[in-house]
Design a protein around this motif. Structure first.
Motif, PDB file in Angstrom:
ATOM      1  N   SER A   1       9.707  -1.738   6.566  1.00  0.00           N
ATOM      2  CA  SER A   1       8.756  -2.677   5.989  1.00  0.00           C
ATOM      3  C   SER A   1       7.784  -1.971   5.059  1.00  0.00           C
ATOM      4  O   SER A   1       7.407  -2.502   4.007  1.00  0.00           O
ATOM      5  CB  SER A   1       7.978  -3.386   7.107  1.00  0.00           C
ATOM      6  OG  SER A   1       6.952  -4.194   6.578  1.00  0.00           O
ATOM      7  N   HIS A   2       7.412  -0.757   5.441  1.00  0.00           N
ATOM      8  CA  HIS A   2       6.494   0.011   4.613  1.00  0.00           C
ATOM      9  C   HIS A   2       7.116   0.356   3.265  1.00  0.00           C
ATOM     10  O   HIS A   2       6.397   0.633   2.300  1.00  0.00           O
ATOM     11  CB  HIS A   2       6.095   1.282   5.354  1.00  0.00           C
ATOM     12  CG  HIS A   2       5.048   2.087   4.669  1.00  0.00           C
ATOM     13  ND1 HIS A   2       5.351   3.116   3.802  1.00  0.00           N
ATOM     14  CD2 HIS A   2       3.702   2.015   4.700  1.00  0.00           C
ATOM     15  CE1 HIS A   2       4.238   3.646   3.344  1.00  0.00           C
ATOM     16  NE2 HIS A   2       3.217   3.007   3.860  1.00  0.00           N
TER      17      HIS A   2
ATOM     18  N   VAL B   1       6.113  -3.333   1.458  1.00  0.00           N
ATOM     19  CA  VAL B   1       4.761  -3.900   1.349  1.00  0.00           C
ATOM     20  C   VAL B   1       3.885  -3.132   0.352  1.00  0.00           C
ATOM     21  O   VAL B   1       3.426  -3.713  -0.649  1.00  0.00           O
ATOM     22  CB  VAL B   1       4.087  -3.981   2.736  1.00  0.00           C
ATOM     23  CG1 VAL B   1       2.682  -4.560   2.597  1.00  0.00           C
ATOM     24  CG2 VAL B   1       4.916  -4.830   3.682  1.00  0.00           C
TER      25      VAL B   1
ATOM     26  N   SER C   1       2.329 -10.422   0.019  1.00  0.00           N
ATOM     27  CA  SER C   1       2.257  -8.988   0.311  1.00  0.00           C
ATOM     28  C   SER C   1       1.015  -8.656   1.119  1.00  0.00           C
ATOM     29  O   SER C   1       1.047  -7.779   1.993  1.00  0.00           O
ATOM     30  CB  SER C   1       2.267  -8.196  -0.994  1.00  0.00           C
ATOM     31  OG  SER C   1       3.408  -8.496  -1.766  1.00  0.00           O
TER      32      SER C   1
ATOM     33  N   ALA D   1       1.652  -9.486   4.718  1.00  0.00           N
ATOM     34  CA  ALA D   1       2.489  -8.463   5.340  1.00  0.00           C
ATOM     35  C   ALA D   1       1.695  -7.189   5.600  1.00  0.00           C
ATOM     36  O   ALA D   1       1.881  -6.525   6.624  1.00  0.00           O
ATOM     37  CB  ALA D   1       3.693  -8.164   4.445  1.00  0.00           C
ATOM     38  N   ASN D   2       0.781  -6.844   4.704  1.00  0.00           N
ATOM     39  CA  ASN D   2      -0.055  -5.663   4.900  1.00  0.00           C
ATOM     40  C   ASN D   2      -0.997  -5.835   6.083  1.00  0.00           C
ATOM     41  O   ASN D   2      -1.421  -4.854   6.702  1.00  0.00           O
ATOM     42  CB  ASN D   2      -0.855  -5.382   3.629  1.00  0.00           C
ATOM     43  CG  ASN D   2      -1.406  -3.974   3.579  1.00  0.00           C
ATOM     44  OD1 ASN D   2      -0.710  -3.008   3.856  1.00  0.00           O
ATOM     45  ND2 ASN D   2      -2.681  -3.846   3.225  1.00  0.00           N
TER      46      ASN D   2
ATOM     47  N   THR E   1       6.000 -11.871   9.175  1.00  0.00           N
ATOM     48  CA  THR E   1       6.234 -10.893   8.113  1.00  0.00           C
ATOM     49  C   THR E   1       6.938  -9.672   8.692  1.00  0.00           C
ATOM     50  O   THR E   1       7.003  -9.474   9.912  1.00  0.00           O
ATOM     51  CB  THR E   1       4.925 -10.467   7.438  1.00  0.00           C
ATOM     52  OG1 THR E   1       4.078  -9.827   8.408  1.00  0.00           O
ATOM     53  CG2 THR E   1       4.199 -11.676   6.868  1.00  0.00           C
TER      54      THR E   1
ATOM     55  N   SER F   1       6.133  -6.544   8.777  1.00  0.00           N
ATOM     56  CA  SER F   1       5.319  -5.536   9.463  1.00  0.00           C
ATOM     57  C   SER F   1       5.090  -5.882  10.928  1.00  0.00           C
ATOM     58  O   SER F   1       5.019  -4.986  11.788  1.00  0.00           O
ATOM     59  CB  SER F   1       3.968  -5.380   8.751  1.00  0.00           C
ATOM     60  OG  SER F   1       4.140  -4.985   7.416  1.00  0.00           O
TER      61      SER F   1
ATOM     62  N   LEU G   1      10.491  -9.236   2.704  1.00  0.00           N
ATOM     63  CA  LEU G   1       9.369  -9.390   3.639  1.00  0.00           C
ATOM     64  C   LEU G   1       9.584 -10.575   4.569  1.00  0.00           C
ATOM     65  O   LEU G   1       9.378 -10.483   5.785  1.00  0.00           O
ATOM     66  CB  LEU G   1       8.063  -9.571   2.861  1.00  0.00           C
ATOM     67  CG  LEU G   1       7.581  -8.387   2.021  1.00  0.00           C
ATOM     68  CD1 LEU G   1       6.322  -8.764   1.255  1.00  0.00           C
ATOM     69  CD2 LEU G   1       7.322  -7.179   2.899  1.00  0.00           C
TER      70      LEU G   1
END
Length: 495
Positions: free
Chosen positions: A340-341, A344, A384, A387-388, A394, A396, A467
């Motif tokens: 995921s990183h 994002v 985004s 997700a962060n 999401t 993350s 995502l």
């Protein structure tokens, strides 16, 4: 040797020789013909990703053994061979690498006018090296290849960076990552002296004494901690992100920072399980500090890219907490955040790149009210931002929640600090989004208001789809990596 190596990789993930051939071909084309050079680079990277790759079709998730293993004798020693293969832990790194490189080439399509073919060459060489690192089953080659990855990145930051500090940031990035790996280079001869080989499949069955495990673990930790990066050796990452071009920030956030966590999972944890258990506080402490410290530092930044650049530090240190928990929840939960990183922060850097291309500034105080002048960009950046923040639904969330569960089983205080850090991260994410999107726009500083064009939207779409896809249907992760994670936990005799 290169021809045989490319042949081995072609069995792993489709036509991996394509990045090599694609990086060499532009060198024979005049600089004046920039469009064919770009097309060659883009086609080479797309073929690598879109060609029916063997791992995605024939990969067997029911076994923890490395698959599609190939070997090549590359040094004049009987027991030192080049071993490559793939398992559930490295499969996603290969896919993520082949996914991001075409996007980076597309991002720099119009911006990299000077030294265009050098940019294509550096991008494709970097792709080949990153795939090699993901598939490498030899600690000696795992030292050599990651030390080669910063070289293309050094060139990209130093040549195509946007400010006067780019040379300093490039050297800082290179020196931090290279000097940290010297400790691992000292450990490899000791491993070779005891076992007579550097084949990780043999090393996994070798029992090192407790004292030797501790020494080898410290050496590998010093190397991998810089690449994560962990506090206090994280200084190079924000500087490199700020000075790098948008495409450089996308790839830097997406792939190189995974080298450290991949090294922990591939070598430190399975080879030195006793040392890993004893050293848990030495990972928990700096990781917890980083999770609290970076959001607090972020609130003082004024550059949009630097604000986003600090978020990977917190997220990757949460991953190290999961890996150090030494249970299935923690180790298994650390894989999805790494994938995921790779989506994002790059998506957020792309949003900043769109703003910078139009207004030529990244200072947060000049922005505001973009929802009324660029309505589509706030919609894209909102996904985004969610997700962060690790919002449910999401990509993350599906990893960070199991990490919290695994950490709570080992140390409730660390789990509480990690949760607090996630809250602080959500706070500065919302602050940044509100600062750019809401309020009154400033026509005295900003003049060109145009939404992302068709090329930019096509670049954003894969990130948004990824995502949501990983967040709504996360079963793809356990299916591919459950056996590998279970074997890692059982091999280390973790409880």
């Amino acid at each position: 040797m290169l021809e045989h190596l490319c042949e081995c990789y072609s069995d792993l993930s489709g036509p991996i020789p394509c990045p090599v051939l694609g990086s060499i071909t532009p060198l024979f084309i005049p600089n004046s013909r920039i469009r064919p050079i770009r097309l060659i680079g883009l086609c080479a990277s797309l073929i690598t990703f879109l060609y029916p790759p063997v791992p995605r079709i024939q990969f067997d998730p029911s076994t923890a053994k490395s698959q599609f293993v190939e070997s090549l004798r590359w040094l004049p020693y009987e027991n030192i061979h080049l071993y490559i293969g793939i398992d559930g832990l490295s499969l996603f790194f290969v896919i993520l690498t082949t996914f991001l490189i075409p996007i980076c080439i597309s991002v720099g399509w119009s911006g990299m006018r000077s030294y265009g073919k050098e940019y294509i060459t550096a991008s494709l060489i970097r792709e080949f090296l990153m795939i090699a690192v993901s598939c490498m089953l030899d600690p000696l080659l795992f030292y050599v290849l990651p030390e080669s990855v910063p070289i293309p990145m050094l060139i990209i930051i130093g040549v195509w960076g946007s400010r006067q500090r780019k040379i300093k940031a490039a050297y800082q990035f290179f020196l931090y990552t290279s000097l940290g790996s010297v400790f691992m280079l000292l450990a490899i001869p000791l491993i070779l002296l005891q076992t007579g080989t550097t084949d990780s499949q043999i090393l996994l069955t070798t029992e090192f004494s407790e004292r030797r495990q501790i020494f080898l673990w410290i050496a590998s930790f010093a190397s991998f901690a810089v690449k994560v990066p962990m506090v206090p050796v994280h200084i190079w990452l924000p500087e490199a992100h700020v000075e790098a071009p948008t495409a450089g920030s996308v790839i830097l956030a997406g792939i190189p920072s995974k080298l450290g966590t991949h090294g922990f999972l591939r070598f430190s944890i399975p080879m030195f399980p006793e040392a890993t258990l004893r050293s848990t506080p030495f990972i928990y402490t700096p990781s917890a500090i980083a999770i609290i410290y970076t959001p607090s530092t972020t609130s003082r930044q004024i550059d949009l890219k630097k604000i986003i650049a600090y978020s990977p530090v917190a997220h990757m240190n949460l991953v190290t907490i999961g890996m150090s928990s030494s249970n299935i929840q923690g180790i298994g939960g650390s894989i999805p955040p790494m994938s995921s990183h790779g989506l994002v922060p790059p998506a957020l850097f792309l949003c900043v790149g769109v703003l910078y291309d139009r207004h030529k500034t990244r200072l947060a105080r000049y922005y505001g009210g973009s929802v009324s002048t660029m309505p589509n960009l706030p919609t894209i950046s909102f996904s985004s931002t969610l997700a962060n923040m690790s919002s449910p639904g999401t990509s993350s969330f599906i990893g960070e929640f199991p990490i919290s569960v695994g950490a709570f089983q080992r140390n409730s205080l660390v789990a509480t600090l990690a949760a607090l850090g996630m809250i602080l991260g959500a706070a500065y994410s919302l602050w940044l989004y509100n600062r750019v999107v809401s309020g009154n726009f400033k026509p005295d500083f900003l003049h060109k208001f145009s939404d992302p064009n068709g090329r930019e939207v096509s670049i954003f779409l894969p990130f948004l789809v990824g995502l949501v896809r990983m967040g709504v249907h996360p079963k793809v992760f356990p299916d591919c990596m459950h056996t590998s994670v279970s074997n890692l936990v059982q091999h280390g005799k973790f409880h």
